[in-house]
Write an enzyme that holds these catalytic residues in place. Sequence first.
Site, PDB file in Angstrom:
ATOM      1  N   ASP A 130       0.854  -1.184   0.000  1.00  0.00           N
ATOM      2  CA  ASP A 130       0.000   0.000   0.000  1.00  0.00           C
ATOM      3  C   ASP A 130       0.891   1.234   0.000  1.00  0.00           C
ATOM      4  OD1 ASP A 130      -2.371   1.744   0.409  1.00  0.00           O
ATOM      5  OD2 ASP A 130      -3.327  -0.149   0.947  1.00  0.00           O
ATOM      6  N   HIS A 142      -2.803   3.202  -4.708  1.00  0.00           N
ATOM      7  CA  HIS A 142      -2.233   2.747  -3.440  1.00  0.00           C
ATOM      8  C   HIS A 142      -0.818   2.221  -3.675  1.00  0.00           C
ATOM      9  CE1 HIS A 142      -5.614   3.239  -0.689  1.00  0.00           C
ATOM     10  NE2 HIS A 142      -6.404   2.875  -1.681  1.00  0.00           N
ATOM     11  N   GLU A 151      -9.846   3.136  -5.211  1.00  0.00           N
ATOM     12  CA  GLU A 151      -9.481   4.500  -4.828  1.00  0.00           C
ATOM     13  C   GLU A 151      -8.286   5.032  -5.625  1.00  0.00           C
ATOM     14  OE1 GLU A 151     -10.975   4.466  -0.195  1.00  0.00           O
ATOM     15  OE2 GLU A 151      -8.946   3.772  -0.624  1.00  0.00           O
TER      16      GLU A 151
END
Length: 750
Positions: free
Chosen positions: A182, A254, A317
Amino acid sequence: MRAVFTTIFGLAFSVFGSAQMLIPAPSSTAPGHQIDNLSFTSYSLSDKRLIDEVDVYNQFRTQLNDTPLREESQGDNRLVLRYDADMQNEAYRISAMTGNSVEIAGGESGVFYGLMTLLQWQYAGKSGQISGGEEMHDAPAFAWRGVHLDVSRHFFPISFVKKYIDVLALYKMNTFHWHLTDDQGWRIEIKKYPLLTQIGSSRKETIVDKNFEPFVGDGKPVSGFYTQAEIKEIVQYASQRHITVVPEIEMPGHAQAALAAYPEYSCRKTSSEVLTKWGEGYDVFCTDEKSIRFLEDILDEVFALFPSTYIHIGGDEVSKKRWKECPVCQKNTKDHHLKNEEELQSYFIRQIDAYITQKGRQTIGWDEILEGGLAPNAAVMSWRGVEGGIAAARLKHKVVMSPGTHCYFDHYQGNPHSEPLAIGGFTPVEKVYAYKPIPDSLHGEERNYVQGAQANLWTEYMATEQHVEYMLLPRLCALSEVLWTGDNRPGFADFSKRLRGHFDFLSGLGYHYSPSIFDVSAESVVQMGKAKVDLHSTYSDGEIRYWFVGEDAKGMNTYQGKPILIDTNGILAAQYFENDKAMGHIFTQSFLIHQALGKSITSSIEPSPYYKTGGLPALSDGKAGMMPRVSSEWLGWSGKSPEITIDLGETSSCHTLEVYTLQEENNWIYLPTALEVQLSNDGKKFTTVGSLDAGAVANAYQAGNPLRLSWSDRQARYVKLKATCAPKISEGNPGSGEDAWLFLSELALH
């Protein structure tokens, strides 16, 4: 502790009676033989491969201070294990035999699950003299019974990862989703690209609590990663417990930890640092060929480490800011006739999916991979509600349900004032138990695409092993019954009784669990300008004691089952006791007594179905949302600006409206950009009496306190609040490009 177990062993046993202590509840029982005790001393096997199952079972016995079984081919008090080729892989049968012996027969995984059932019979719950006997037949309702662990935000050693896998095995979960990369840390050794761990596994510090604006860091460097040898060890360890490890390698977003190590695969080609705050970074993988090859190289090493069918690629995202600015990405958009950056993301995912498919594996990603078109062979993990899963199932793609509403174990599970800091939300064990993985809107063949469900444990606010266990347990127990027993589960009241015995069982194995199931809950109604509150507890063996801290302090009282009347501002507190011992946490609820209390409320726009607990009446129930936030205390509107009208029922004098709103930009929740109050006597002609613009709202806002709009004393029957929702979230912020959320709790009129 050994003396306790010996007592249990000495009592008569039947499958049906002992099923009262099992989690998950078994599928069925049938008449069979009775055995007098469970004090086995030996085992025998029909197949030498079963020795691995016995080894794991014996490891648990050793942890519980009991003696491992020895192998004997004959004799009494034996545990007899055999494979049954006619049974499904995960199915098993437990039968009582003569000589106080028990046989467990099952499929390749079924024998192991039978042993986990036996372990619970022996060590969990209370037993007693039971007549008769049963034969148990058991099999799971769902194929994917998953639990996730994020080790990117906080790193945990392999000893803890093994302990985590153990408790999944105890409750018959079969998938461990390992979130390895991440923005805040890269945790897997990739030998071809050593900088991923040399640079990407370390960050200079970590944000303190939720101090985003302004940022406050702890000044403590963080590092850690798993070598390939350690990963192989974990995969083997999980396999011995019939758990598949599904790795997650995040892309295209990410990715800031990876790009801190290899910036040439970003759009800007310039250095960045491993992210020190929570949320997603704005640097993402470029869509050029070189970046795709880089990720394929990484995946090659992942394939060699993880034999799982599925490889999780994230896909959630993804900030599109860099792609919009990148000449290469814009050229790809044009050359491939793509309409926008969402289709560019689909183009990226499709290339990765093709490579994974070529290698004989299957892609799975978060539901954002649906945007711009779903890759041909991809499965979807639906986290933003269930809509993504429904859409994928209707496209004939496999689905794993993991909605934040029921399956995010980083949410609070009790009163946030007495719980460790969490990301937000409210997901108590009872809510987990109520979850139905297959939505009612799916029909016929569509339902078959739902493979199961998964709990997600994101560790932004979990820095210790004990905290992770606390957030996992006992919610894991509830989800295990949802996924194993399915729609045939006997109900929460029955489950909660069985759960009592598992607290000592888990403690004996060294696990920390949340006692929030013992917490008191409250239901309140408003009548004649007062709040009437009823208190409840899951268990009835003890008593609820309460006290009210307000203008008139009151001592502790025993709740007698009659409503508590509250007519002044203050805080009601309560706790459950057994034998004078406090169980669980202290419940607290603030109450506001005001003119709009219990009055009729309407809105031009209904709140989101995800944030509408209690409906519009919740805006005048006297309960303002507390900090930290619990989702059930707030109504939410996504990208919409409601006009909310209070009908006082008669003309009354008023001068102030207190608006309880919320700012949590990391969770996409923004302050309103404007508030306006209007008054009317007839509900048709309204006059503006107060307003706040964006600057005034920002200056006046203090978390936990209301925004006040005041005017000179006026007579009115109707009070209207116009609340303007913030625009779409700007680039560089969590949720960029998404609709901002407007949250409201109480509208207190004076």
